[in-house]
Design a protein around this motif. Structure first.
Motif, PDB file in Angstrom:
ATOM      1  N   LYS A  97       0.840  -1.197   0.000  1.00  0.00           N
ATOM      2  CA  LYS A  97       0.000   0.000   0.000  1.00  0.00           C
ATOM      3  C   LYS A  97       0.878   1.252   0.000  1.00  0.00           C
ATOM      4  O   LYS A  97       1.846   1.340   0.746  1.00  0.00           O
ATOM      5  N   GLY A  98       0.534   2.186  -0.870  1.00  0.00           N
ATOM      6  CA  GLY A  98       1.306   3.418  -0.978  1.00  0.00           C
ATOM      7  C   GLY A  98       2.447   3.337  -1.970  1.00  0.00           C
ATOM      8  O   GLY A  98       3.020   4.356  -2.348  1.00  0.00           O
ATOM      9  N   GLU A  99       2.793   2.123  -2.389  1.00  0.00           N
ATOM     10  CA  GLU A  99       3.897   1.939  -3.337  1.00  0.00           C
ATOM     11  C   GLU A  99       3.475   2.396  -4.729  1.00  0.00           C
ATOM     12  O   GLU A  99       2.348   2.174  -5.163  1.00  0.00           O
ATOM     13  N   LYS A 100       4.409   3.056  -5.443  1.00  0.00           N
ATOM     14  CA  LYS A 100       4.155   3.496  -6.806  1.00  0.00           C
ATOM     15  C   LYS A 100       4.525   2.381  -7.778  1.00  0.00           C
ATOM     16  O   LYS A 100       5.564   1.733  -7.639  1.00  0.00           O
ATOM     17  N   VAL A 101       3.662   2.162  -8.764  1.00  0.00           N
ATOM     18  CA  VAL A 101       3.929   1.141  -9.779  1.00  0.00           C
ATOM     19  C   VAL A 101       3.710   1.746 -11.163  1.00  0.00           C
ATOM     20  O   VAL A 101       2.975   2.730 -11.331  1.00  0.00           O
ATOM     21  N   THR A 102       4.359   1.150 -12.157  1.00  0.00           N
ATOM     22  CA  THR A 102       4.194   1.587 -13.543  1.00  0.00           C
ATOM     23  C   THR A 102       3.235   0.641 -14.244  1.00  0.00           C
ATOM     24  O   THR A 102       3.425  -0.579 -14.219  1.00  0.00           O
ATOM     25  N   VAL A 103       2.204   1.192 -14.878  1.00  0.00           N
ATOM     26  CA  VAL A 103       1.167   0.376 -15.512  1.00  0.00           C
ATOM     27  C   VAL A 103       0.777   0.958 -16.871  1.00  0.00           C
ATOM     28  O   VAL A 103       1.004   2.132 -17.152  1.00  0.00           O
ATOM     29  N   GLU A 104       0.205   0.091 -17.701  1.00  0.00           N
ATOM     30  CA  GLU A 104      -0.387   0.507 -18.971  1.00  0.00           C
ATOM     31  C   GLU A 104      -1.906   0.575 -18.766  1.00  0.00           C
ATOM     32  O   GLU A 104      -2.525  -0.403 -18.364  1.00  0.00           O
ATOM     33  N   VAL A 105      -2.491   1.726 -19.066  1.00  0.00           N
ATOM     34  CA  VAL A 105      -3.920   1.937 -18.837  1.00  0.00           C
ATOM     35  C   VAL A 105      -4.603   2.263 -20.164  1.00  0.00           C
ATOM     36  O   VAL A 105      -4.117   3.109 -20.926  1.00  0.00           O
TER      37      VAL A 105
END
Length: 224
Positions: A97-105
């Motif tokens: 929780k709170g961690e930043k992640v890289t995603v394709e949206v």
């Protein structure tokens, strides 16, 4: 995005044979990676997992209960049988929780552009950085009433709170152009057909000239 809760079972059998046995029981083999820990091989209930992925979209967040221990996991890769459409295998990555992640949206269009226009999507998905527990399912782009000549760039997008664009701001997302009339399309087709006819005639003429040249060479050789 709230995390769907799924009860998983750890497994010690691997390979294609083990995977087939798991699928015959209407379950799904999966692996959980992340945070420097050894991969965790698990088995998931097929129906519940399929529903969770449909609800969560491409970046489904699941709360996996693995042998009584809760693990927050983000879907990274899903393998689906191309014919039967059942889940074959899933890769997850552990998040906090709170961690930043890289995603394709994905990009979703809302509304309709002005009449006699053509809407061209230049980029169907965009790359974002977002909190693991607040990943948007999609980014909405309003095209209602937009006229021909309008371009929407990545920098024009309205992003959900907490999300950061990782795409070049000049990337073309949507392009509104004039729709081609039936008359213009017919004219293009006629021009293309005419050009094709000319090319065929030229090709036939070249072939005839080549054949004539071969015949003359043969006659000359016979005379010798």
């Amino acid at each position: 995005m709230s995390a769907e809760k799924i009860t998983a079972e750890s497994r010690t059998e691997f390979g294609k044979g083990a995977a087939r046995r798991i699928r015959r029981e209407h379950k799904v083999p999966a692996v959980v990676y992340g945070h420097g820990n050894d991969p965790i091989h698990i088995t998931l209930p097929g129906h519940d997992t399929m529903m969770a992925l449909k609800h969560g979209g491409a970046n489904a967040l699941l709360e996996l209960d693995i042998d009584g221990k809760s693990t927050l996991a983000l879907t990274k890769q899903v393998q689906v049988d191309p014919i039967k459409r059942h889940l074959e295998h899933i890769d997850f990555v552990v998040v906090r929780k709170g961690e930043k992640v890289t995603v394709e949206v994905p990009v979703h269009l809302n509304g309709e552009a002005a009449k006699e226009t053509l809407v061209v999507v230049g980029t169907a998905t965009i790359q974002l950085e977002a909190e693991a527990t607040h990943i948007p399912e999609y980014v909405e782009v309003d095209i209602e009433g937009l006229e021909a000549g309008t371009q929407i760039l990545a920098s024009d997008l309205t992003l959900p709170k907490g999300s950061t664009l990782l795409l070049d701001g000049e990337t073309l997302i949507v392009n509104i152009t004039e729709a081609q009339t039936a008359e213009a399309l017919e004219a293009e087709l006629e021009e293309a057909e005419a050009e094709a006819g000319i090319e065929r005639d030229e090709s036939d003429a070249e072939a005839a000239e080549a054949a004539e040249g071969d015949a003359e060479s043969t006659e000359a050789a016979d005379e010798e």
